[in-house]
Design a protein around this motif. Structure first.
Motif, PDB file in Angstrom:
ATOM      1  N   ASP A 198       0.814  -1.215   0.000  1.00  0.00           N
ATOM      2  CA  ASP A 198       0.000   0.000   0.000  1.00  0.00           C
ATOM      3  C   ASP A 198       0.853   1.274   0.000  1.00  0.00           C
ATOM      4  O   ASP A 198       0.345   2.366   0.230  1.00  0.00           O
ATOM      5  CB  ASP A 198      -0.960   0.017   1.187  1.00  0.00           C
ATOM      6  CG  ASP A 198      -0.229   0.058   2.527  1.00  0.00           C
ATOM      7  OD1 ASP A 198       1.017   0.054   2.540  1.00  0.00           O
ATOM      8  OD2 ASP A 198      -0.915   0.092   3.560  1.00  0.00           O
ATOM      9  N   GLU A 204      -1.124  -5.802  12.344  1.00  0.00           N
ATOM     10  CA  GLU A 204      -0.884  -5.110  11.084  1.00  0.00           C
ATOM     11  C   GLU A 204       0.007  -5.883  10.119  1.00  0.00           C
ATOM     12  O   GLU A 204      -0.340  -6.057   8.950  1.00  0.00           O
ATOM     13  CB  GLU A 204      -0.281  -3.731  11.338  1.00  0.00           C
ATOM     14  CG  GLU A 204      -0.044  -2.958  10.048  1.00  0.00           C
ATOM     15  CD  GLU A 204       0.477  -1.552  10.261  1.00  0.00           C
ATOM     16  OE1 GLU A 204       0.453  -0.773   9.298  1.00  0.00           O
ATOM     17  OE2 GLU A 204       0.906  -1.243  11.379  1.00  0.00           O
ATOM     18  N   PRO A 259      -7.402   8.570   6.061  1.00  0.00           N
ATOM     19  CA  PRO A 259      -7.528   7.117   6.253  1.00  0.00           C
ATOM     20  C   PRO A 259      -6.713   6.593   7.429  1.00  0.00           C
ATOM     21  O   PRO A 259      -5.595   7.045   7.682  1.00  0.00           O
ATOM     22  CB  PRO A 259      -7.005   6.548   4.933  1.00  0.00           C
ATOM     23  CG  PRO A 259      -6.049   7.590   4.424  1.00  0.00           C
ATOM     24  CD  PRO A 259      -6.639   8.903   4.842  1.00  0.00           C
ATOM     25  N   THR A 260      -7.288   5.663   8.164  1.00  0.00           N
ATOM     26  CA  THR A 260      -6.595   4.904   9.203  1.00  0.00           C
ATOM     27  C   THR A 260      -7.132   3.484   9.188  1.00  0.00           C
ATOM     28  O   THR A 260      -8.170   3.197   8.595  1.00  0.00           O
ATOM     29  CB  THR A 260      -6.807   5.501  10.612  1.00  0.00           C
ATOM     30  OG1 THR A 260      -8.211   5.527  10.904  1.00  0.00           O
ATOM     31  CG2 THR A 260      -6.218   6.902  10.733  1.00  0.00           C
ATOM     32  N   MET A 261      -6.432   2.604   9.882  1.00  0.00           N
ATOM     33  CA  MET A 261      -6.891   1.230  10.071  1.00  0.00           C
ATOM     34  C   MET A 261      -7.297   1.042  11.532  1.00  0.00           C
ATOM     35  O   MET A 261      -6.897   1.814  12.405  1.00  0.00           O
ATOM     36  CB  MET A 261      -5.783   0.243   9.701  1.00  0.00           C
ATOM     37  CG  MET A 261      -5.305   0.363   8.259  1.00  0.00           C
ATOM     38  SD  MET A 261      -6.602  -0.023   7.034  1.00  0.00           S
ATOM     39  CE  MET A 261      -6.806  -1.796   7.293  1.00  0.00           C
ATOM     40  N   GLU A 262      -8.064   0.001  11.797  1.00  0.00           N
ATOM     41  CA  GLU A 262      -8.564  -0.203  13.155  1.00  0.00           C
ATOM     42  C   GLU A 262      -7.444  -0.370  14.175  1.00  0.00           C
ATOM     43  O   GLU A 262      -7.556   0.102  15.308  1.00  0.00           O
ATOM     44  CB  GLU A 262      -9.510  -1.411  13.191  1.00  0.00           C
ATOM     45  CG  GLU A 262     -10.814  -1.164  12.432  1.00  0.00           C
ATOM     46  CD  GLU A 262     -11.859  -2.236  12.672  1.00  0.00           C
ATOM     47  OE1 GLU A 262     -11.613  -3.145  13.494  1.00  0.00           O
ATOM     48  OE2 GLU A 262     -12.937  -2.168  12.041  1.00  0.00           O
ATOM     49  N   TYR A 266     -11.350  -3.631   7.595  1.00  0.00           N
ATOM     50  CA  TYR A 266     -10.920  -3.031   8.862  1.00  0.00           C
ATOM     51  C   TYR A 266     -10.356  -1.626   8.683  1.00  0.00           C
ATOM     52  O   TYR A 266      -9.551  -1.162   9.494  1.00  0.00           O
ATOM     53  CB  TYR A 266      -9.916  -3.945   9.583  1.00  0.00           C
ATOM     54  CG  TYR A 266     -10.468  -5.339   9.761  1.00  0.00           C
ATOM     55  CD1 TYR A 266     -11.423  -5.613  10.745  1.00  0.00           C
ATOM     56  CD2 TYR A 266     -10.092  -6.373   8.911  1.00  0.00           C
ATOM     57  CE1 TYR A 266     -11.966  -6.876  10.884  1.00  0.00           C
ATOM     58  CE2 TYR A 266     -10.637  -7.644   9.035  1.00  0.00           C
ATOM     59  CZ  TYR A 266     -11.574  -7.885  10.023  1.00  0.00           C
ATOM     60  OH  TYR A 266     -12.122  -9.139  10.148  1.00  0.00           O
ATOM     61  N   LYS A 267     -10.839  -0.951   7.656  1.00  0.00           N
ATOM     62  CA  LYS A 267     -10.469   0.454   7.445  1.00  0.00           C
ATOM     63  C   LYS A 267     -11.443   1.350   8.195  1.00  0.00           C
ATOM     64  O   LYS A 267     -12.652   1.109   8.197  1.00  0.00           O
ATOM     65  CB  LYS A 267     -10.491   0.800   5.954  1.00  0.00           C
ATOM     66  CG  LYS A 267      -9.424   0.079   5.140  1.00  0.00           C
ATOM     67  CD  LYS A 267      -9.523   0.460   3.668  1.00  0.00           C
ATOM     68  CE  LYS A 267      -8.472  -0.284   2.851  1.00  0.00           C
ATOM     69  NZ  LYS A 267      -8.572   0.032   1.410  1.00  0.00           N
ATOM     70  N   ASN A 268     -10.922   2.373   8.822  1.00  0.00           N
ATOM     71  CA  ASN A 268     -11.758   3.338   9.524  1.00  0.00           C
ATOM     72  C   ASN A 268     -12.242   4.429   8.589  1.00  0.00           C
ATOM     73  O   ASN A 268     -11.539   4.816   7.655  1.00  0.00           O
ATOM     74  CB  ASN A 268     -10.955   4.023  10.648  1.00  0.00           C
ATOM     75  CG  ASN A 268     -10.641   3.101  11.795  1.00  0.00           C
ATOM     76  OD1 ASN A 268     -11.423   2.210  12.130  1.00  0.00           O
ATOM     77  ND2 ASN A 268      -9.498   3.315  12.424  1.00  0.00           N
TER      78      ASN A 268
END
Length: 262
Positions: free
Chosen positions: A36, A67, A212-215, A249-251
């Motif tokens: 990514d 992660e 964008p962030t991930m959980e 699991y993307k916020n």
């Protein structure tokens, strides 16, 4: 095990995982690039290995989303209870040798983070959240001692204008506009999940994030903030939830509050 005791166990694991993290940090390391395009270092991989082995002993029946293993295709089925792990949050801070990177572990139950630990090894600061929130100064590899912890609590909304904490590299115009709409008159910067911790220890009032962030980026800091009296919501006030399997699991956008909105 109480949620406070669980948060302490997570904290101890973070202290142990910090040993390889700091070994890499203090070396002449090189960063790689993931699929990514985000950076990763040997510290992420070594810390995650320590954390996963420890969690397998502590909570053997609870699935873990971590992660680096997630990136490698390890994606266990999650339902009502699971763990989220970010072995090094703030890799850009890590690479730049700014120190504001963290190790993060959180337990999710029914979409809510109920226990978490955030440790900033270069700053030697640990934050814990279960039923209550605590913070203390510890070196990597230390044994966590309760008498070295102090309660953490969010502050009341100031009358003269709020302070927002924002990402050094992700404070876009939408984020700034939202902050202004809430009466923010001052902004401070912080890296990684330390932004949640700034609110939890009473140093700021608001952390808006539209990028964008991930959980696993947010869960541990969210747990600490909840325990300190704060909250995290979607910008419209809806609950901010975890276990978004269909979204990978993307916020989405969120706002962290020192004082929850009524």
């Amino acid at each position: 095990m109480t949620l406070d005791a669980l948060a302490r166990s997570f904290g101890q694991i973070c202290l142990e995982a910090a040993i390889p993290v700091m070994e890499v940090y203090e070396s002449d390391f090189t960063a790689e690039q993931k699929a990514d395009k985000s950076p990763v270092t040997e510290a992420d991989k070594r810390a995650e290995d320590v954390i996963l082995k420890a969690l397998a002993k502590l909570m053997p029946d609870v699935p873990v989303l971590a992660e680096e293993s997630f990136e490698a295709g390890v994606r266990p089925s999650v339902e009502d209870e699971f763990l989220l792990v970010d072995p090094v949050d703030g890799t850009k801070e890590f690479i730049a040798k700014r120190g504001e990177f963290t190790i993060n572990i959180a337990l999710i139950r029914n979409g809510e983070p109920v226990a978490g630990a955030v440790y900033a090894p270069a700053l030697r600061q640990l934050y814990l959240g279960g039923e209550t929130a605590f913070t203390g100064a510890f070196k990597p590899g230390d044994t966590l001692q309760d008498d070295r912890l102090s309660p953490a609590q969010t502050r009341r909304k100031p009358e003269a204008g709020m302070t927002a904490v924002m990402s050094r590299s992700h404070a876009d115009e939408q984020t700034k506009a939202f902050a202004e709409s809430q009466g923010v008159t001052e902004a401070i910067s912080a890296g990684s999940s330390l932004k949640f911790c700034k609110l939890a220890e009473g140093a700021a009032d608001l952390y808006p994030r539209f990028g964008p962030t991930m959980e696993w980026d947010t869960a541990a800091g969210h747990a600490v903030l909840n325990a300190a009296g704060g909250a995290v919501t979607e910008p419209d006030g809806a609950p901010f939830r975890y276990g978004k399997t269909e979204a990978g699991y993307k916020n989405g956008a969120f706002v962290a509050w020192a004082q929850p909105r009524a």
